[in-house]
Scaffold this active site. Sequence first.
Site, mmCIF file in Angstrom:
data_model
loop_
_atom_site.group_PDB
_atom_site.id
_atom_site.type_symbol
_atom_site.label_atom_id
_atom_site.label_comp_id
_atom_site.label_asym_id
_atom_site.label_seq_id
_atom_site.Cartn_x
_atom_site.Cartn_y
_atom_site.Cartn_z
ATOM 1 N N ASP A 43 0.836 -1.208 0.000
ATOM 2 C CA ASP A 43 0.000 0.000 0.000
ATOM 3 C C ASP A 43 0.870 1.257 0.000
ATOM 4 O OD1 ASP A 43 0.838 -0.067 2.627
ATOM 5 O OD2 ASP A 43 -1.154 0.112 3.518
ATOM 6 N N SER A 44 2.193 1.061 -0.018
ATOM 7 C CA SER A 44 3.093 2.198 -0.239
ATOM 8 C C SER A 44 2.803 2.848 -1.589
ATOM 9 C CB SER A 44 4.561 1.742 -0.184
ATOM 10 O OG SER A 44 4.775 0.644 -1.043
ATOM 11 N N ASP A 82 -1.032 -6.255 0.080
ATOM 12 C CA ASP A 82 -1.286 -5.533 1.323
ATOM 13 C C ASP A 82 -2.769 -5.252 1.472
ATOM 14 O OD1 ASP A 82 0.614 -4.817 3.176
ATOM 15 O OD2 ASP A 82 1.301 -3.047 2.091
ATOM 16 N N GLU A 178 9.706 -3.693 10.179
ATOM 17 C CA GLU A 178 10.012 -2.382 9.580
ATOM 18 C C GLU A 178 10.645 -1.445 10.608
ATOM 19 O OE1 GLU A 178 7.044 -0.658 7.034
ATOM 20 O OE2 GLU A 178 8.106 1.247 6.922
#
Length: 259
Positions: A43-44, A82, A178
């Site tokens: 979803d970046s 995602d 992350e």
Amino acid sequence: MLTKTGRLVLKKKKNSKIVCLTAYSKNIAEQIDKYADLILVGDSLGSVLYNFDTTRKVNLSMMIEHSKSVRMGVKKGLMIVDMPFNTYKNKSQALKNCRKVMEETKCDGIKLEGGRNINGIVKHLMKHKIPVMGHIGITPQSVRGKFRYKGKSEIEKKNLLKDAKSLEDAGVFAVVLECIERIASKEITESIKIPTIGIGSSNFCDGQILVTDDLLGLTDTKIKFVKKYADLKSNVRKAIKKFKLDVKKGSYPSIKYSY
Ligand code: KIV
């Protein structure tokens, strides 16, 4: 025969690093698929392609359309999608939306952000045969304001360990770490049997993932952990400039390019 997710776990056991990258469309996915074990439709894409200030603005139909394109380019890797913000708030909503994504995109699994707080949801998805990848540390869907790396203090490290174990217990096949401090990511990696995939979380992880557009130099990111392996922006500019000059001179299209 070994499943694709089984292959990842085996790589961890054999201490062979797992290669992962993001893709949002077919052409890039095709190239990544030649080398990567796992291709994530992240979803970046919200910030990379749509200039959103938060991934919270990404919705399910955007993820599905980009994933359909990526699917055409992925033949051998594991394709994971995602789940966007607010699409897995409870068990029934998560199952309905994940099923839709799995069916419409033909992906191999989905990724959810969260740790102990999503244990029940992950178990419910597993019960219905939806392969799930976890994501802890910085979880952009829940961050407001500045990003800060995690796991430096003992209490943060303990909580991250609990989250990783809770996800493993719920049945995820791998977990993204992350922006987790080196020693914390080492301890997490050593304390669970499933692979950890790091992004800004040290080379102690079982594998690494980066946003492909960052690695290719298509974005202007200055994030510390991003290594640029190419400068595609300037290559693209050079090609466009040559095209412009040819058009202005009238040398394109020459006889070779005409009917
Ligand atoms: O959205 C994304 O691209 C991600 C990866 C960077 C892990 O979640």
